[in-house]
Design an enzyme around this catalytic site. Structure first.
Site, PDB file in Angstrom:
ATOM      1  N   HIS A  80      -0.900  93.197  79.784  1.00 40.68           N
ATOM      2  CA  HIS A  80       0.353  93.433  79.079  1.00 40.68           C
ATOM      3  C   HIS A  80       0.157  94.358  77.881  1.00 40.68           C
ATOM      4  CE1 HIS A  80       4.537  92.524  78.494  1.00 40.68           C
ATOM      5  NE2 HIS A  80       4.365  91.953  77.315  1.00 40.68           N
ATOM      6  N   SER A  93       6.914  95.627  75.846  1.00 42.24           N
ATOM      7  CA  SER A  93       7.352  94.289  76.218  1.00 42.24           C
ATOM      8  C   SER A  93       8.871  94.201  76.011  1.00 42.24           C
ATOM      9  CB  SER A  93       6.590  93.236  75.415  1.00 42.24           C
ATOM     10  OG  SER A  93       6.774  91.950  75.966  1.00 42.24           O
ATOM     11  N   ASP A 150      -0.837  93.379  84.406  1.00 43.27           N
ATOM     12  CA  ASP A 150       0.202  92.757  83.594  1.00 43.27           C
ATOM     13  C   ASP A 150       0.916  91.695  84.428  1.00 43.27           C
ATOM     14  OD1 ASP A 150       2.313  92.064  81.944  1.00 43.27           O
ATOM     15  OD2 ASP A 150       2.800  94.129  81.402  1.00 43.27           O
TER      16      ASP A 150
END
Length: 257
Positions: free
Chosen positions: A215, A104, A183
């Protein structure tokens, strides 16, 4: 910065270092356990695993968190280089065998490192924001930007300093790219774009694309594959780590039990 030592840690030996880059970025690494990015697992492979709370991390006051407001690159990048110097400068660390990786925002930071000077032999970028402009396709893309849109000249000038894709001409570090097809926070075009840029630059790289993950990597078998692939990638570029022999090494017996 938290440092997790390998089992059987021996101060007389040199250990490769794996520096983890946390997500958020307004998150904080605490003395806690997680199934994803588990520092104990990485240290179990024989690496000194360090995890730093760079500027923007929570838990150190509002001013520290706000220090990266509208500039997500400068201070975390500087802190990461300082963090690896701390880890690499220790007598226990092999500063010639250091890697960094994150997911991330941590993936964004890994990708930002790609285009800037850094000491890492390899990088791992999971669910990384590669292009701040195409991030408009994310599940938050329709929200108005707090400090202005990218077509505003002032904000566009800032994007050009923060978006990792502008550093592609400097990409030379072998990179493992990981992304999930589901995602929506950071759409998988980022991972595909990053991988293709690395390939076109002639940089050693690999893309792992999960068709059934978002994600995060949440399915047990996918998680096992994620860890095993990461281990193989790190082993290739910073070595296998320093792992002590089993407690019963050297003992053998042919007696039935």
């Amino acid at each position: 910065m938290w440092v997790v030592y390998p089992p059987g840690f021996d101060k007389a030996k040199k250990y490769p270092v794996y520096l983890l880059l946390h997500g958020g970025p307004h998150n904080g690494i605490q003395d806690s356990f997680t199934f994803r990015w588990n520092a104990q697992v990485f240290s179990g492979w024989g690496y000194v695993t360090a995890w730093h709370n760079f500027h923007g991390s929570s838990g150190f006051g509002q001013a520290f968190a706000d220090a990266i407001t509208n500039d997500w690159a400068t201070k975390p990048y500087e802190d990461t280089n300082r963090g690896c110097l701390v880890a690499g400068g220790a007598t226990l660390a092999d500063k010639e065998r250091m890697a960094a990786g994150g997911g991330s925002y941590g993936g964004y930071l890994a990708t930002l490192l790609l285009g800037r000077p850094h000491p890492f032999k390899t990088l791992i970028a999971h669910a990384a924001v590669y292009d701040l402009y195409t991030q408009y396709a994310s599940d938050t893309g329709a929200e108005r930007r707090r400090f202005g849109e990218f077509w505003d000249p002032k904000q566009d000038a800032l994007y050009r300093t923060m978006s990792p894709h502008f550093g592609a001409a400097n990409f030379t570090t072998p990179t493992l790219v990981i992304h999930g097809a589901n995602d929506y926070r950071v759409p998988d075009n980022h991972g595909i774009e990053l991988f293709n840029a690395l390939q076109n630059r002639g940089v050693r790289s690999r893309l792992i694309h999960y068709p059934n993950e978002n994600h995060w990597v949440l399915k047990p078998q996918n998680s096992l594959y994620w860890y095993q692939s990461s281990r193989e990638w790190l082993r290739e570029f910073i070595g296998p780590g320093v792992v002590p022999p089993p407690a019963d090494a050297g003992r053998c017996s042919s007696r039935p039990r």
